[in-house]
Design a protein around this motif. Structure first.
Motif, PDB file in Angstrom:
ATOM      1  N   PRO A 253       0.812  -1.231   0.000  1.00 31.76           N
ATOM      2  CA  PRO A 253       0.000   0.000   0.000  1.00 31.76           C
ATOM      3  C   PRO A 253       0.839   1.271   0.000  1.00 31.76           C
ATOM      4  O   PRO A 253       0.321   2.356  -0.262  1.00 31.76           O
ATOM      5  N   LEU A 254       2.149   1.150   0.272  1.00 22.89           N
ATOM      6  CA  LEU A 254       3.017   2.337   0.246  1.00 22.89           C
ATOM      7  C   LEU A 254       3.423   2.705  -1.171  1.00 22.89           C
ATOM      8  O   LEU A 254       3.877   3.826  -1.423  1.00 22.89           O
ATOM      9  N   ASN A 255       3.255   1.732  -2.095  1.00 26.73           N
ATOM     10  CA  ASN A 255       3.589   2.015  -3.485  1.00 26.73           C
ATOM     11  C   ASN A 255       2.391   2.624  -4.203  1.00 26.73           C
ATOM     12  O   ASN A 255       1.252   2.234  -3.963  1.00 26.73           O
ATOM     13  N   ASP A 256       2.658   3.545  -5.108  1.00 25.80           N
ATOM     14  CA  ASP A 256       1.591   4.188  -5.873  1.00 25.80           C
ATOM     15  C   ASP A 256       1.136   3.339  -7.042  1.00 25.80           C
ATOM     16  O   ASP A 256       0.003   3.461  -7.516  1.00 25.80           O
ATOM     17  N   THR A 257       1.994   2.464  -7.545  1.00 21.11           N
ATOM     18  CA  THR A 257       1.653   1.667  -8.724  1.00 21.11           C
ATOM     19  C   THR A 257       2.085   0.222  -8.534  1.00 21.11           C
ATOM     20  O   THR A 257       2.908  -0.083  -7.664  1.00 21.11           O
ATOM     21  N   ILE A 258       1.490  -0.661  -9.362  1.00 23.25           N
ATOM     22  CA  ILE A 258       1.899  -2.059  -9.417  1.00 23.25           C
ATOM     23  C   ILE A 258       1.957  -2.452 -10.887  1.00 23.25           C
ATOM     24  O   ILE A 258       1.443  -1.738 -11.755  1.00 23.25           O
ATOM     25  N   LEU A 259       2.587  -3.569 -11.166  1.00 17.08           N
ATOM     26  CA  LEU A 259       2.626  -4.067 -12.531  1.00 17.08           C
ATOM     27  C   LEU A 259       1.217  -4.410 -12.988  1.00 17.08           C
ATOM     28  O   LEU A 259       0.404  -4.894 -12.207  1.00 17.08           O
ATOM     29  N   ASN A 260       0.896  -4.137 -14.221  1.00 19.48           N
ATOM     30  CA  ASN A 260      -0.437  -4.379 -14.768  1.00 19.48           C
ATOM     31  C   ASN A 260      -0.747  -5.877 -14.742  1.00 19.48           C
ATOM     32  O   ASN A 260      -0.137  -6.664 -15.483  1.00 19.48           O
ATOM     33  N   PRO A 261      -1.727  -6.329 -13.920  1.00 24.96           N
ATOM     34  CA  PRO A 261      -2.040  -7.754 -13.842  1.00 24.96           C
ATOM     35  C   PRO A 261      -2.811  -8.263 -15.061  1.00 24.96           C
ATOM     36  O   PRO A 261      -2.957  -9.464 -15.256  1.00 24.96           O
ATOM     37  N   PHE A 262      -3.312  -7.316 -15.877  1.00 22.85           N
ATOM     38  CA  PHE A 262      -4.096  -7.720 -17.050  1.00 22.85           C
ATOM     39  C   PHE A 262      -3.239  -7.792 -18.329  1.00 22.85           C
ATOM     40  O   PHE A 262      -3.769  -7.983 -19.421  1.00 22.85           O
ATOM     41  N   LYS A 263      -1.974  -7.626 -18.156  1.00 24.54           N
ATOM     42  CA  LYS A 263      -1.097  -7.694 -19.314  1.00 24.54           C
ATOM     43  C   LYS A 263      -1.147  -9.100 -19.923  1.00 24.54           C
ATOM     44  O   LYS A 263      -1.002 -10.081 -19.223  1.00 24.54           O
TER      45      LYS A 263
END
Length: 278
Positions: A253-263
């Motif tokens: 939750p401290l990160n603003d982004t994550i890798l796109n899981p729908f890629k």
């Protein structure tokens, strides 16, 4: 010769008087016996009337026990029907556990119906007292009165006769008065009993309706739950071949982004399963 005739005449007169006295005494004895029989018959009549009314109302209350028996049978049938369903699979078992708790136990159901029976004890106290009062009057007042007549007038037949007639006459008057009061109180007691019977039946009908409704609703919910297994449980039984993995670090939750899981998702995919990896 004249002296002999005189003696014979006197003896004849004495014999006639004695015979009349015996006849009179026997007549009075029969008179007393006949009235005592009538008193006994009257007491039995009142006792029978009272018993018949009590038995009638008691039978009407007993019918509520039949309702409790019928409800017990209905619950037993529901239990017999649901027990095998639990064994089908975990889904069916869970459906039964989710909704069967609203079905009351046999003990609770029976108690709720039986408690509707209002007691009729005490309702017939007034006619009971009238009956007992009259019975005691016959056993005590009449008996003692006749004994007193014999004691006071055992040598005076006329006075004895008048005394006995008065005792019997007083008893007849008392009988009529007490019998009228008895029937008035009996009718009043019947009215009160009618009200309690009606209240008991209304209560029992309400309980039967309530319990029956709970059983039917529970069964309907259970059947619906089992039927929805095909819809709600179908995807749980299928293993989706398309999986997307996300690590705990990526969903910090401290990160603003994550890798796109729908890629990599295409239109040919019918499903996509996300799995979190440490």
């Amino acid at each position: 010769m004249q002296s002999f005739l005189g003696v014979a005449l006197v003896l004849a007169l004495l014999s006639l008087v004695a015979s009349q006295a015996r006849n009179s005494s026997q007549s009075m004895e029969l008179y007393i016996i006949q009235n005592q029989r009538q008193f006994d018959a009257k007491i039995k009549q009142l006792a029978d009337e009272l018993a018949n009314v009590k038995n009638l109302f008691q039978k009407q209350l007993t019918a509520i026990d039949v309702q409790a028996d019928s409800m017990q049978l209905k619950l037993e049938q529901a239990i017999v029907h649901l027990d095998p369903i639990i064994l089908i699979d975990s889904w069916s078992k869970q459906c039964v556990q989710n909704y069967s708790s609203s079905i009351p136990t046999i003990t609770v159901a029976r108690d709720s119906i039986i408690k509707c029976k209002e007691s009729i004890s005490g309702i017939f106290n007034a006619p009971d007292n009238n009956y007992n009062t009259l019975n005691n009057y016959y056993k005590n007042n009449v008996k003692n009165g006749l004994a007193q007549c014999l004691k006071l007038h055992h040598t005076a037949q006329i006075n004895y006769t008048l005394c006995v007639i008065k005792v019997i006459d007083d008893a007849n008057k008392y009988t009529i008065s007490t019998q009228n009061t008895f029937h008035t109180n009996l009718r009043s007691s019947e009215c009160t009993a009618d009200i309690r019977i009606r209240t008991s039946w209304q209560c029992s009908f309400g309980q039967v309706y309530s319990i029956t409704t709970k059983v039917e609703q529970a069964l309907q919910l259970i059947y619906s739950c089992i039927s929805n297994k095909i819809i709600c449980g179908s995807f749980e039984r299928q293993d989706c071949p398309y999986k997307s993995y996300v690590t705990l670090a990526e969903i910090n939750p401290l990160n603003d982004t994550i890798l796109n899981p729908f890629k990599g998702v295409t239109n040919d995919m019918k499903c996509l399963e996300f799995q979190i990896k440490r």
